[in-house]
Structure formats: C-alpha cells, structure tokens
Design an enzyme around this catalytic site. Structure first.
Site, PDB file in Angstrom:
ATOM      1  N   ASP A   1       0.666   2.700   3.651  1.00 49.17           N
ATOM      2  CA  ASP A   1       0.066   3.866   3.077  1.00 49.17           C
ATOM      3  C   ASP A   1       1.332   5.626   2.848  1.00 49.17           C
ATOM      4  OD1 ASP A   1      -2.496   5.360   2.533  1.00 49.17           O
ATOM      5  OD2 ASP A   1      -3.414   5.179   4.167  1.00 49.17           O
TER       6      ASP A   1
ATOM      7  N   LEU B   1       2.627   6.501  -5.127  1.00 51.91           N
ATOM      8  CA  LEU B   1       4.236   7.196  -5.098  1.00 51.91           C
ATOM      9  C   LEU B   1       3.855   7.658  -6.197  1.00 51.91           C
ATOM     10  CD1 LEU B   1       5.383   3.949  -6.959  1.00 51.91           C
ATOM     11  CD2 LEU B   1       6.009   4.886  -4.705  1.00 51.91           C
TER      12      LEU B   1
ATOM     13  N   HIS C   1       0.996  -1.198   0.222  1.00 55.04           N
ATOM     14  CA  HIS C   1      -0.288   0.203  -0.017  1.00 55.04           C
ATOM     15  C   HIS C   1       0.842   1.490  -0.387  1.00 55.04           C
ATOM     16  CE1 HIS C   1      -4.172   2.182   1.648  1.00 55.04           C
ATOM     17  NE2 HIS C   1      -3.789   2.850   0.746  1.00 55.04           N
TER      18      HIS C   1
END
Lengths: 202, 323, 428
Positions: free
Chosen positions: C308, C66, C63
């Site tokens: 995340d 980018l 997760h």
C-alpha cells in the site's frame, strides 16, 4: 551569598562538597541590642511613632519587623501597624533563578500605605536589588508619605544607588562569603553568622 | 527552605504527561496570584518584556480573555491572532504560522486549535514555550487545573474526592484533562452520559462509568457538567436537546434527591435548560463563577512557571542572589 | 538471439515448483530457460555469482500508489518504478486514485506506456471500478482491460453501494480480472483518523472501529459468493476480517486478500505522540489484530504481502494529525522488514514469504511471473539475507519519505533485481 530571603542555598549545596567555615558575628544579645537601638533611631528620626508602619520583607525581614514592633511598643506604648512584602514577582532575575513554587503573601495593614511613613525591614542589605523591588511593589500599592530602609546587617557590595537609613551592624565581607541571619521562628535561634566558602568551591 | 519549582519543562501541552507534584505546584503557585486580581493596581512586573502570542484557530471568548487578563496582570506584551482576519484562514499551514511567529522573536504562544495534537506539534517545532489552550478533543490543561483549584478551594482537598464528569466525554478535551489531572492527584473519577458520547475504553483510563445521571449524583461529591455542543445533535449522537435535558440534565430535583450536597462545576459557556438547569447553575452549590476567577490565577501561574527558564539555569544562578 | 544470463550457486526458492536448494538459474530476455545444478552456460552468458544469496521469482506488489498523473510532487511512475526495483520488486500494480483517476482506457494506456518507457520494474495499471471513483457508475472496464488494466478497484474509496459492487463483480467476470476493494464502511469510520481504541481515547482522536472494516469485508464476501466473481480484499487489518475470509475460502468463495508490512509489525501504539508517519487507512490496530494478521498470513488466508505504498510530500505529513493524509511508503522497506521481523521471528518461513510476495500476487492478479518454471518471464530477485542495514529515509529512491520505520535496523535486502532478463537494479 545569601539569597533575597536570607537563605543560603548555594552555601548549603556546596557544603556537601567543600567544607565552608561559619563564624558567629552577633549572638542573640547583640541582635537584641541592635534592634533596640534601631527602634530608638527610628522613633527619633520620625519624631515619634505616629504614622509609622513596618513592612517586613519575606521571610526573615518579617521576623525582624516583629522584633522592632515590640521594641517600639516598649518605648512608646504604641503598636505600629505591620505588613509583609514578598518581592518575588518584582525581581529582575526571574529567568536566572527560576520561578519559586510558593510565593509569600504581600499583606498590607488594614489602613493601606497611602500617606504613611513606611519602613522597609529586611535582614541583610547587599546589592540593593531587593530594596529596589520592594520600592516598586510599594509604589504599586499606594503613595506613602515617606519610605525608610531599615536592615539588621549591611554587608556592602551595592549594585544600585540605594542606601539604608537605619543599620543594625555593618560587616565587611568578601564575595565568597554569605551573611546568614538566624531567627527563632525559622532557625531556632537569634544570631548572625558569616559563612565563608573556599574560593575553589565558589 | 526555598526550593525552585519542579520544572514544567518548556511547554504545557497536557496533564497526561505531568507528574503529580508538577500539577500541585501549579495549583499552589496560583494561590498568591488570586490576590493580585484584588489589588488596586492589578499588575505585577514579573513578565515585563515578554511577548506572548494568543493564537486562536477556533473561536473562543472566555479562554482567550482569561489568558489575556493573566498575561496583562503579569505585564507581558500580548498579540492576539484569531482565525478570522488572518492568514490562518488563507490556507497557511500550522508549521508556516509557527515559523513566522518564531521569526518575530516571541517568548510564548498560547494556542487553541481544532485538531488533537496541534499543541505538541507546535511545541516540537518552535523554541518558545507553548501553552495549550485546547487542541481538538485532546486536552485543555488550564481548564482542568482551574477546575481542580476550585474543587480544592471548596472542599479543602482533591485526594479522595469523587468527581463525576457529565455529558459529552467523547469530544471533550476538558474531560480528558480533568481525568488525567484528577487521577494523578488521587481523586476518584467517574463519567456519565449517553453511551454515544462516551469514548471507547474510557474505563481503562481508570474511571467508573455511570449510565444514569441519578446514580452519578448519588455517588459523587462534585459534578463537572460539560457543555453539549449543538452540532452533536445534528450528527445524531443524541436525538434532541429536549430529550437530553430530560434524561441527562442536572436539575435541582435530581440534586435534591441526593444524600449530600454536591459541588457543581461547569466549564462554560452553559446551555441553560440543556445540560444544566438555571436553578442549579445559579444555586448555592454552584462554583461556576469561582472557576472563572480561578481561571485567571491558574493561567498566571502557568505563564509564570513556564517563563522561569530552565532548571539548570536556576541551579547555576542560585548563588547569585542578593539581599 | 539475446545474450543469456546465469545466476550461479544461489539458494533458489520457488514455492510454485516446490524448489528450495542450491541451483543455477539460466535465463535470457525471452524467459527462464532452466533451473538446475551445474548448468553449462553459453560462453558469452553474463554470470552472476549468487553464492550465499537467495534467488527467487521476481517479487510483486499488487498495491502501489504512483501518484502520476496529477500529484507528481509526491511520486512519479519513474521514481516509483525505481523505488520498486530497489526494493526487489519486479512488478507493481498502480492504483487508480490519481488526478485524473485511471478510469478510462486512455489513462490506463498512459500509465502502462510510462512504465514501459521507464524500463525498470514492470508497472501494471489497475483501473477504477466507478467513473471518477465516485462510486456510482461503472467505469469502462472492458476497454480498460484491453488497454492493459489487470484489475479494477476504487482503492482509497470503498465501494459503499452494494449494488455497484455486485455489478462490478459480475461484469468483470467476462474479462477474467479481480475486483479489488478497500473494505471500510464510511458510515462507521467516516471521521476517524486512527484505530478506535484506548489510544484514540487518550489522544482525543476520532476512531475507526474494527467493525467498519469487518462489515464491509463480510458484505464483499457475500457478494463474491453470490455473484461468483473474483474478489481481492485490500490491506486486511482486523481479527474478525481475517476469520471471515478464512471461512469464506473454506466455502469456496473466490477471494484473495492482502496483508501489509505495517499491519504485520505495528500496533496503534505507534500513533502515540501524534505521529503522522503512523497515520494510515486502515489504521494500525491492536496487538490482537496484529497477531491475527500474522496468523492469516501464515495459514494462507491472506495470500499476498502488499505495501500500500502511499507517497506524500513531507509538508503534507507535517501537519496536525487530523489534517495529515493517510498512508506510508513501503516499496523500499517491505522486503527487509518482512525478512527481519516476519521470517526472522519465525512467523512464516522463507518459501512462504516468496509465495506471499511473488507466486500468490501473480496468481491473484493474473500477472506473468511468480515462478521460475522454464518459459516464465525472466523476472528474478536476488536477496542478500545476511546484510545488515538501517532504514534511512533520506536514501530512498522514492520521492517521498513518509513512513514510521526510520532508523530500524534490518537484516536482509534485495541485492539485484532482474526484469525481463535485464538487471534493473543492483546494489554492491
């Protein structure tokens, strides 16, 4: 050095560290005699007590104004109006000393000050800045016919072109000395002391 | 003895982080300022030369006007920036606005902003004093202070007084500041309103919760009736303004049933006939206009205290007084 | 024949094979060759002395945001892949909420190709569930999988339409990929910026209640059970959510789930002072919820630790709390935080950590790696468990610095990251 209200914070704080010396320069009798003389001078200067009005500067100036009022009454049989001034909001050093939590009341006699002969009463005259502030505040209140400055002690050291009209006693002082006026209502006695702080503590 | 005030620090962001004696100091300091507004020349020179920016990202008339009167009566120079007609609406960030103000060498910012935390955000980033004039749903400290001053004027004290905040507690910065401030000064505080408008965990702040306005009225010495924003109805928090008035409105019939007379406060602007009926707002126990008068005095006191420099400077300069 | 590499004398921890002991690992670019004691390596083999270090199958983060294409001022595939390598990750899964979103095979191909070009950590694209992440029309899932997508998700946007979620869970079965969902009922949480709690009440911030996450988790579990699809639930933060997943797993529902380092370590108290670096979605919750997430991680209810990783430019976080975006970066802090505050505090042991950070994520997303069995990809992370270091955001490889752990003192971090038999990151 005395603060504007005649108190001596600095002296009291440093007394904890270095003993300061306290010299009585006027006792109760001497102060009472001075007040009586100041009242007479005032009446003479004004040719009577009519139109006279006393404005005591917080806090000890207020007590002295009451003493003066009583003397004038004894001499002339007339109670002159008496008001009070707290010049805190007119000071020029708020940023340096910090705000005071309790600002005293500025209270005018019922008739106001327009066309009156106003006598500013304070305990000690030093730099003249309190008197300057008091003058500014009075001007905001109205338009007196005449203003006199009346102090119990003139200790010299003026920083402004201000001179007293009536002085109880002049005392030569050093910068490391403070003049304390004691009044019964606040201090339990009537007297004037000079407090000397050793230079290293000042 | 003369003492210097307990410092408020650089800013007034909220009451949550103030000590009780700091709050009392503000209330005490406001007392003599009331009288200045009664003078012929309603002005003292104490903030002469100080520049204050009133930065209002949300529309507000009364708070802004109240601050402006306070500033002008203390002789400060003021500049008003409001969200319409400024770069605020052109997407300039809060931090850029702050930096620009700072570059113009100002002394204080009075800010109203729609986001909770905006005041402390600004205060952390500029050396000038920041006075929070309401940040989102967080705090509105000067409103709570003037409410407390009005309660103290009317009932002689705050400690032990039972104050109930009525209405939209969830979105209300006034409610939060009142809760924090009143509890610190020893009042008993309750809230009353539809459960949809009460925030979660509000009891844990130390307040009681009343489900029915009748119960709140029976308990309280003071009702502080909060404005119901019309948008809350659209968002579904209450079904209709009519129903809100029927169930939660402060009416004279409800007050007459109370065992004692209540003091009625409202931070304004009022929706007459919604949260408060006109006969209550205009009635003998309403102190709503006293609040407005006290608002100026409280704001003068806050500006005066914040302008007073740092305690260390006060210490250092004590010996330099004069007679 | 490529040059081989031997990692000598480290503590090899490979929970997939039940290995935990001092061994050598021999590998080359084609894969793992052997794990054993006292291996005789070819003369020209590169030798890495791993004594005192821990050798694990490469860590995987399923997760990661980018930001490329579209928000390259926050992060690029290149900077993100290097940040991942520095954090000890050999593979990361790139979320599709870019601009434009990764919702067609061309964009999937772009992300995959960029990742290969960079040649650091492996970058696996995750495709969108719905066109434009709008939650209405199913994206071209099959074509995206052919182009290299390893899963689908609308992450950042919960799939609010249960009918669409049903179809995604059904349609994806043909391609053997999981459907990942960000569980949040927007009708309950819409305006919220933090956990709904005493803290939000004090701060006057609007809250997202636990129920907003719980309801969506339960709905997704019911749909997974009903369709037989593979569900992956992202960043679980609530007590009830963990319990619901635990029960669903007991019923045989095909579900995997994530825990993030921040939900394992922090509570909503971290928001106090309006710290935008502690603003994330789902929000930091209560101490009770944190304990439940820890427990879920320990008992395997939560299969994977995922960061995340959500980069934001500093001036986007430099705003009033309401106005700042959600999310924190985590690639370069995750391993150290987990070693120090999860393994170090005895919440899980080291083999379990390797399971949650390598084996389980590989299995959940069907990725190569996650094991050091001979023939597996030669992705290895070498960890120095004793090194003491302090988080300093200014030293990040990531373009962004937004996270609430600055100045935390940690023990343990990646020493060397090996992808496909090549060292892509090494710290001296």
């Amino acid at each position: 050095m005395a603060s504007c209200t005649g108190e001596t914070l600095f002296v009291e704080a440093s007394r904890l560290l270095v003993p300061s010396t306290r010299t009585p320069v006027m006792d109760a009798k001497a102060v009472e005699r001075a007040i009586a003389r100041m009242a007479r001078e005032l009446i003479e200067m004004n040719a009577g007590a009519a139109e006279l009005m006393l404005m005591g500067i917080h806090r000890r100036g207020v007590q002295l104004a009451h003493l003066l009022q009583a003397e004038i009454e004894r001499a002339e049989g007339l109670t002159v109006p008496l008001g009070t001034l707290d010049i805190t909001l007119y000071r020029d050093d708020l940023m340096a000393i910090g705000p005071r939590p309790v600002i005293g009341e500025s209270k005018l006699p019922p008739g106001g000050i327009d066309d009156q002969v106003v006598v500013i009463v304070d305990d000690v005259l030093f730099t003249g800045r309190t008197a300057r502030a008091a003058l500014n505040e009075l001007m905001d209140w109205g338009r007196p016919a005449r203003i006199y400055l009346c102090v119990l002690v003139d200790r010299g050291g003026r920083e402004l072109p201000i001179r007293p009209d009536i002085v109880g006693k002049s005392i030569e002082t050093m910068p490391n000395q403070a003049v304390e006026v004691l009044v019964p209502e606040l201090d339990g006695e009537l007297a004037v002391h000079v407090v000397t702080v050793p230079p290293e503590a000042a | 003895m003369t003492r210097t005030a307990p410092s408020l620090g650089k800013d007034l962001v909220g009451l949550e982080r103030l000590e009780p004696d700091q709050i009392s100091t503000i209330l005490d300091t406001a007392e003599p300022f009331k009288e200045i507004s009664e003078r012929r020349i309603k002005k003292v020179p104490v903030l002469r030369g100080k520049t204050i920016v009133n930065l209002f990202f949300e529309p507000s008339t009364r708070t802004r006007v109240s601050f402006e009167f306070a500033e002008k009566r203390l002789s400060a120079d003021t500049v008003n920036i409001s969200s319409s007609g400024s770069s605020v609406v052109k997407g300039e960030t809060l931090v850029d606005t702050a930096r620009n103000l700072e570059a113009m060498k100002i002394d204080m910012v009075v800010m109203r902003h729609g986001s909770s935390g905006a005041a402390s955000f600004l205060a952390d980033r500029i050396p000038s004093s920041v006075v929070n004039a309401g940040d989102g749903g967080h705090e509105h400290p000067t409103q709570a202070l003037l409410d407390m001053l009005t309660i103290r004027d009317t009932l002689g004290r705050i400690s032990g007084i039972k104050v109930c905040l009525v209405g939209d507690i969830l979105h209300s910065r006034v409610a939060r500041s009142n809760i924090f401030g009143l509890l610190k000064l020893g009042a008993e505080v309750a809230v009353c309103g539809p459960r949809t408008l009460l925030p979660r965990g509000v009891e844990e702040l130390g307040v009681s919760v009343f489900g029915r306005i009748e119960d709140a009225i029976e308990w309280a010495d003071v009702l502080n009736v909060l404005r119901l924003q019309f948008e809350r109805m659209k968002a579904g928090y209450v079904p209709s303004l009519r129903e809100y008035n029927r169930v939660w409105g402060v009416s004279s019939a409800r007050l007459d049933a109370a065992p004692k007379d209540l003091v009625i406060l409202h931070p304004g602007p009022m929706n007459r006939g919604v949260e408060i009926d006109s006969d209550v707002a205009d009635g003998p126990h309403s102190v709503i206009l006293n609040q407005v008068t006290n608002g100026v005095a409280i704001r003068m006191a806050v500006l005066y205290l914040l302008a007073g420099g740092v305690p260390e400077a006060a210490e250092a300069a004590k010996g330099g007084g004069e007679s | 024949m490529s040059r081989s590499m031997i990692i000598k004398g480290g503590r090899v921890v490979d929970p997939g094979q039940g290995i935990d002991g001092t061994y050598d690992v021999l590998l080359d670019e084609t894969g793992i060759i052997e794990v054993a004691g006292g291996i005789d390596a070819p003369e020209d083999a590169v030798e890495i002395d791993a004594s005192g270090l821990i050798v694990t199958p490469g860590l995987i983060d399923v997760h990661v945001h980018l930001r490329e294409p579209g928000e390259e001022h926050k992060e690029t595939i290149e900077t993100g892949a290097h940040a991942a390598a520095a954090g000890g990750f050999t593979a990361i899964c790139a979320m599709p909420n870019t601009d434009p979103p990764i919702d067609d095979p061309a964009t999937v191909g772009f992300v995959k190709a960029q990742g290969e070009r960079v040649g650091a950590t492996r970058v696996y694209p995750v495709g969108a569930i719905s066109v434009g992440l709008e939650g209405t029309q199913l994206a071209e899932v099959g074509e995206m999988v052919q182009a290299g997508a390893v899963a689908i998700t609308d992450d950042g946007h919960p799939v609010m339409d249960s009918g669409l979620m049903r179809m995604a869970l059904e349609y994806s079965q043909a391609f053997g990929i999981p459907v990942a969902d960000h569980p949040e009922d927007l009708g309950l949480s819409g305006e919220g910026v933090m956990n709904e709690s005493l803290v939000s009440t004090r701060l006057g911030l609007r809250g997202k209640p636990n129920a907003s996450e719980d309801i969506h988790i339960v709905r997704d579990l019911l749909l997974a059970e009903f369709t037989g699809g593979r569900l992956h639930l992202q960043h679980i933060s609530t007590t009830y959510g963990v319990e619901a997943i635990r029960q669903a797993k007991a019923r045989g529902v095909r579900v995997t789930a994530e825990a993030t380092p921040h939900h394992l370590l922090l509570t909503d108290e971290a928001v106090d002072g309006f710290r935008t670096d502690a603003k994330m979605n789902p929000p930091l919750r209560s101490a009770k919820d944190r304990a439940a997430v820890q427990e879920g991680l320990a008992d395997g209810t939560l299969d994977t630790i995922a960061t995340d990783h959500a980069p934001h430019h500093y001036d986007e976080k430099e705003q009033a709390f309401d106005d700042a975006p959600f999310g924190i970066v985590g690639l370069e802090t995750s391993l150290g935080l987990i070693l120090t505050h999860v393994v170090g505090k005895g919440i899980i042991d080291l083999p379990t950590m390797v399971d949650r950070m390598s084996r389980a994520p590989a299995e959940a997303f069907g990725l190569p790696g996650g094991s050091l069995t001979p023939g597996s990809v030669a992705d290895v992370t070498i960890i120095d468990p004793a090194v003491e270091w302090t988080i300093d955001r200014e030293l990040f490889c990531s373009k962004s610095r937004n996270q609430p752990f600055d100045a935390w003192e940690l023990r343990g971090r990646a020493r060397c990251t090996i992808v496909g038999g090549r060292i892509v990151f090494e710290r001296n």
